[in-house]
Write a protein that holds these residues in place. Structure first.
Motif, PDB file in Angstrom:
ATOM      1  N   SER A 103      -7.301   2.527   1.371  1.00  0.00           N
ATOM      2  CA  SER A 103      -7.300   1.924   2.702  1.00  0.00           C
ATOM      3  C   SER A 103      -7.641   0.447   2.608  1.00  0.00           C
ATOM      4  CB  SER A 103      -8.317   2.631   3.600  1.00  0.00           C
ATOM      5  OG  SER A 103      -8.364   2.029   4.877  1.00  0.00           O
ATOM      6  N   LYS A 104      -7.029  -0.328   3.482  1.00  0.00           N
ATOM      7  CA  LYS A 104      -7.301  -1.764   3.573  1.00  0.00           C
ATOM      8  C   LYS A 104      -7.761  -2.049   5.000  1.00  0.00           C
ATOM      9  CE  LYS A 104      -5.227  -6.168   2.186  1.00  0.00           C
ATOM     10  NZ  LYS A 104      -3.992  -6.811   1.670  1.00  0.00           N
ATOM     11  N   PRO A 105      -9.064  -2.010   5.247  1.00  0.00           N
ATOM     12  CA  PRO A 105      -9.573  -2.117   6.624  1.00  0.00           C
ATOM     13  C   PRO A 105      -9.136  -3.388   7.348  1.00  0.00           C
ATOM     14  CG  PRO A 105     -11.307  -1.392   5.127  1.00  0.00           C
ATOM     15  CD  PRO A 105     -10.146  -1.799   4.269  1.00  0.00           C
ATOM     16  N   SER A 106      -8.958  -4.483   6.620  1.00  0.00           N
ATOM     17  CA  SER A 106      -8.619  -5.747   7.272  1.00  0.00           C
ATOM     18  C   SER A 106      -7.245  -5.718   7.926  1.00  0.00           C
ATOM     19  CB  SER A 106      -8.681  -6.891   6.257  1.00  0.00           C
ATOM     20  OG  SER A 106      -7.747  -6.686   5.208  1.00  0.00           O
ATOM     21  N   THR A 107      -6.357  -4.869   7.433  1.00  0.00           N
ATOM     22  CA  THR A 107      -5.003  -4.799   7.974  1.00  0.00           C
ATOM     23  C   THR A 107      -4.660  -3.433   8.551  1.00  0.00           C
ATOM     24  OG1 THR A 107      -4.067  -4.154   5.839  1.00  0.00           O
ATOM     25  CG2 THR A 107      -4.223  -6.527   6.301  1.00  0.00           C
ATOM     26  N   GLY A 108      -5.486  -2.432   8.254  1.00  0.00           N
ATOM     27  CA  GLY A 108      -5.198  -1.079   8.704  1.00  0.00           C
ATOM     28  C   GLY A 108      -4.207  -0.344   7.823  1.00  0.00           C
ATOM     29  N   GLU A 109      -3.779  -0.955   6.725  1.00  0.00           N
ATOM     30  CA  GLU A 109      -2.835  -0.301   5.817  1.00  0.00           C
ATOM     31  C   GLU A 109      -3.524   0.833   5.058  1.00  0.00           C
ATOM     32  OE1 GLU A 109      -0.067  -3.344   3.736  1.00  0.00           O
ATOM     33  OE2 GLU A 109      -1.923  -4.415   4.220  1.00  0.00           O
ATOM     34  N   SER A 110      -2.805   1.925   4.878  1.00  0.00           N
ATOM     35  CA  SER A 110      -3.328   3.077   4.150  1.00  0.00           C
ATOM     36  C   SER A 110      -2.242   3.648   3.242  1.00  0.00           C
ATOM     37  CB  SER A 110      -3.798   4.174   5.112  1.00  0.00           C
ATOM     38  OG  SER A 110      -4.791   3.696   5.993  1.00  0.00           O
ATOM     39  N   ALA A 111      -2.684   4.255   2.156  1.00  0.00           N
ATOM     40  CA  ALA A 111      -1.756   4.955   1.262  1.00  0.00           C
ATOM     41  C   ALA A 111      -2.407   6.252   0.819  1.00  0.00           C
ATOM     42  CB  ALA A 111      -1.406   4.100   0.054  1.00  0.00           C
ATOM     43  N   VAL A 112      -1.663   7.343   0.895  1.00  0.00           N
ATOM     44  CA  VAL A 112      -2.120   8.642   0.415  1.00  0.00           C
ATOM     45  C   VAL A 112      -1.100   9.127  -0.613  1.00  0.00           C
ATOM     46  CG1 VAL A 112      -2.755  11.000   1.001  1.00  0.00           C
ATOM     47  CG2 VAL A 112      -3.210   9.150   2.634  1.00  0.00           C
ATOM     48  N   HIS A 113      -1.573   9.379  -1.825  1.00  0.00           N
ATOM     49  CA  HIS A 113      -0.697   9.880  -2.889  1.00  0.00           C
ATOM     50  C   HIS A 113      -1.017  11.350  -3.132  1.00  0.00           C
ATOM     51  CE1 HIS A 113       0.589   5.807  -3.762  1.00  0.00           C
ATOM     52  NE2 HIS A 113      -0.661   5.425  -3.947  1.00  0.00           N
TER      53      HIS A 113
ATOM     54  N   GLU B  31       6.639  20.941  -6.731  1.00  0.00           N
ATOM     55  CA  GLU B  31       6.632  20.103  -7.940  1.00  0.00           C
ATOM     56  C   GLU B  31       7.144  18.697  -7.633  1.00  0.00           C
ATOM     57  OE1 GLU B  31       8.878  22.477 -10.724  1.00  0.00           O
ATOM     58  OE2 GLU B  31       7.029  23.472 -11.384  1.00  0.00           O
ATOM     59  N   SER B  32       6.401  18.004  -6.772  1.00  0.00           N
ATOM     60  CA  SER B  32       6.823  16.698  -6.291  1.00  0.00           C
ATOM     61  C   SER B  32       5.646  15.736  -6.207  1.00  0.00           C
ATOM     62  CB  SER B  32       7.471  16.808  -4.903  1.00  0.00           C
ATOM     63  OG  SER B  32       8.625  17.584  -4.934  1.00  0.00           O
ATOM     64  N   PHE B  33       5.985  14.457  -6.226  1.00  0.00           N
ATOM     65  CA  PHE B  33       5.033  13.391  -5.975  1.00  0.00           C
ATOM     66  C   PHE B  33       5.368  12.775  -4.620  1.00  0.00           C
ATOM     67  CE2 PHE B  33       3.866   8.752  -7.005  1.00  0.00           C
ATOM     68  CZ  PHE B  33       2.580   8.898  -6.499  1.00  0.00           C
ATOM     69  N   ILE B  34       4.384  12.764  -3.725  1.00  0.00           N
ATOM     70  CA  ILE B  34       4.584  12.306  -2.356  1.00  0.00           C
ATOM     71  C   ILE B  34       3.651  11.137  -2.077  1.00  0.00           C
ATOM     72  CG2 ILE B  34       4.451  12.934   0.087  1.00  0.00           C
ATOM     73  CD1 ILE B  34       4.642  15.688  -2.482  1.00  0.00           C
ATOM     74  N   THR B  35       4.177  10.080  -1.476  1.00  0.00           N
ATOM     75  CA  THR B  35       3.366   8.930  -1.087  1.00  0.00           C
ATOM     76  C   THR B  35       3.544   8.702   0.417  1.00  0.00           C
ATOM     77  OG1 THR B  35       3.479   7.858  -3.234  1.00  0.00           O
ATOM     78  CG2 THR B  35       3.030   6.443  -1.348  1.00  0.00           C
ATOM     79  N   ILE B  36       2.413   8.594   1.117  1.00  0.00           N
ATOM     80  CA  ILE B  36       2.422   8.356   2.563  1.00  0.00           C
ATOM     81  C   ILE B  36       1.845   6.977   2.806  1.00  0.00           C
ATOM     82  CG2 ILE B  36       1.584   9.181   4.799  1.00  0.00           C
ATOM     83  CD1 ILE B  36       1.083  11.919   3.324  1.00  0.00           C
ATOM     84  N   LEU B  37       2.625   6.119   3.448  1.00  0.00           N
ATOM     85  CA  LEU B  37       2.182   4.756   3.769  1.00  0.00           C
ATOM     86  C   LEU B  37       2.080   4.619   5.277  1.00  0.00           C
ATOM     87  CD1 LEU B  37       4.436   2.665   1.340  1.00  0.00           C
ATOM     88  CD2 LEU B  37       2.098   3.480   0.952  1.00  0.00           C
ATOM     89  N   ALA B  38       0.928   4.149   5.730  1.00  0.00           N
ATOM     90  CA  ALA B  38       0.711   3.993   7.161  1.00  0.00           C
ATOM     91  C   ALA B  38       0.113   2.621   7.438  1.00  0.00           C
ATOM     92  CB  ALA B  38      -0.220   5.087   7.691  1.00  0.00           C
ATOM     93  N   ASN B  39       0.440   2.082   8.599  1.00  0.00           N
ATOM     94  CA  ASN B  39      -0.091   0.765   8.995  1.00  0.00           C
ATOM     95  C   ASN B  39      -0.311   0.743  10.499  1.00  0.00           C
ATOM     96  OD1 ASN B  39      -0.748  -1.901   9.362  1.00  0.00           O
ATOM     97  ND2 ASN B  39       1.015  -2.720   8.251  1.00  0.00           N
TER      98      ASN B  39
END
Length: 299
Positions: free
Chosen positions: A229-239, A291-299
């Motif tokens: 998480s990047k609190p200054s921008t609200g960006e998040s990533a979940v792998h 059997e997958s790699f999933i990335t979730i990007l949120a802003n």
């Protein structure tokens, strides 16, 4: 011998000074690669401690900012190699980061030791060589297999969650352990093309720059998760690495103002395929294929 040691120290420091004066590059860290094992240079744990103190003092005396890597070990299992330096207060001032290579033995308990070591002396942790099998070059067709790709990204996500590394340096972005296939690499035919491993790393690199690692929990076995998480921008990533059957993942804790999430999926049949999902109250439901790699990007 003291004279020989002084000449060696002067030679290395002279190279670091040359980089600074001729190219404007100041080296952050220095180490002898895998000195626990002996790749050209071999140390005992005590000798590793003494080198950190002696050479660290030497380069500081030359006005260089370069600090030493603690460890840079051949794999995670040789943790005891770093203990004498870790426990010596006079060595700590010269240690810039803790480093290990991720080739073998990266069970959770061992990874936690390395994470604790970095926290103990308040320095970053670096995975100085990242991958899973140091002998894989002997049967290189494995680099193009989905099982190898999944195992590798599974390890990286676990390392991110447990060790919170500053970086994982992929071994390596060349034809050795290549992320590409074809054009004769290891005898492969056809045009040069990305492998599943390439897209795995591409997804992992989508983590927002300067984001903080944040605690995360998962209720399902054989699913591993790391979150940033990047609190200054609200960006998040979940792998997420799903080693099991397909299912739906309910991901909560995203910023409440988030309305959409970009989801990438890489597996044997999809290369960073993207879709947009709605987010409500910081929660999103994500279908995750087997059997997958999933990335979730949120802003």
């Amino acid at each position: 011998k003291l004279e020989e040691k002084d000449r060696i120290f002067a030679s290395i420091a002279g190279y670091l000074e040359f980089l600074k004066l001729e190219y404007g590059v100041e080296t952050d860290y220095f180490s002898f690669n895998e000195s626990d094992l002996g790749i050209n240079v071999v140390f005992t744990p005590d000798e590793h401690r003494d080198f950190i103190k002696e050479f660290g003092s030497f380069v500081a005396g030359r006005g260089l900012k370069t600090l030493m890597l603690l460890g840079d070990n051949s794999d995670a299992t040789t943790y005891d190699f770093i203990v004498p330096a870790l426990d010596d207060p006079s060595a700590r001032r010269y240690i810039g980061a803790v480093s290990f290579h991720s080739w073998r033995g990266c069970d959770d308990t061992t990874l936690e030791k390395w994470a604790d070591a970095a926290r103990k002396i308040n320095v970053p942790l670096i995975v100085g060589e990242g991958s899973t099998d140091a002998a894989a070059h002997q049967y290189p067709s494995i680099f193009n297999e989905s099982t190898f790709a999944l195992y590798e990204i599974n390890l990286y996500v676990r390392i991110c969650a447990i060790c919170q590394p500053l970086s994982i340096l992929q071994w390596q972005l060349t034809s050795d352990y290549s992320l590409l296939w074809g054009n004769g690499i290891y005898g492969s035919s056809g045009p040069l093309r990305p492998t599943q491993r390439f897209y795995n790393l591409k997804q992992l690199s989508m983590t927002p720059e300067n984001a903080f690692s944040v605690p995360v929990a998962c209720e399902k076995d054989n699913v591993y998760v790391a979150a940033f998480s990047k609190p200054s921008t609200g960006e998040s990533a979940v792998h997420i690495v799903n080693n099991a059957a397909s299912c739906d993942a309910v991901v909560s804790g995203l910023p409440t103002e988030t309305r959409e999430a970009v989801v990438y999926v890489t597996n044997s049949g999809q290369n960073a395929q993207v879709r947009i999902l709605s987010v409500e109250g910081g929660t999103v439901t994500v279908p995750i294929p087997a059997e997958s790699f999933i990335t979730i990007l949120a802003n």
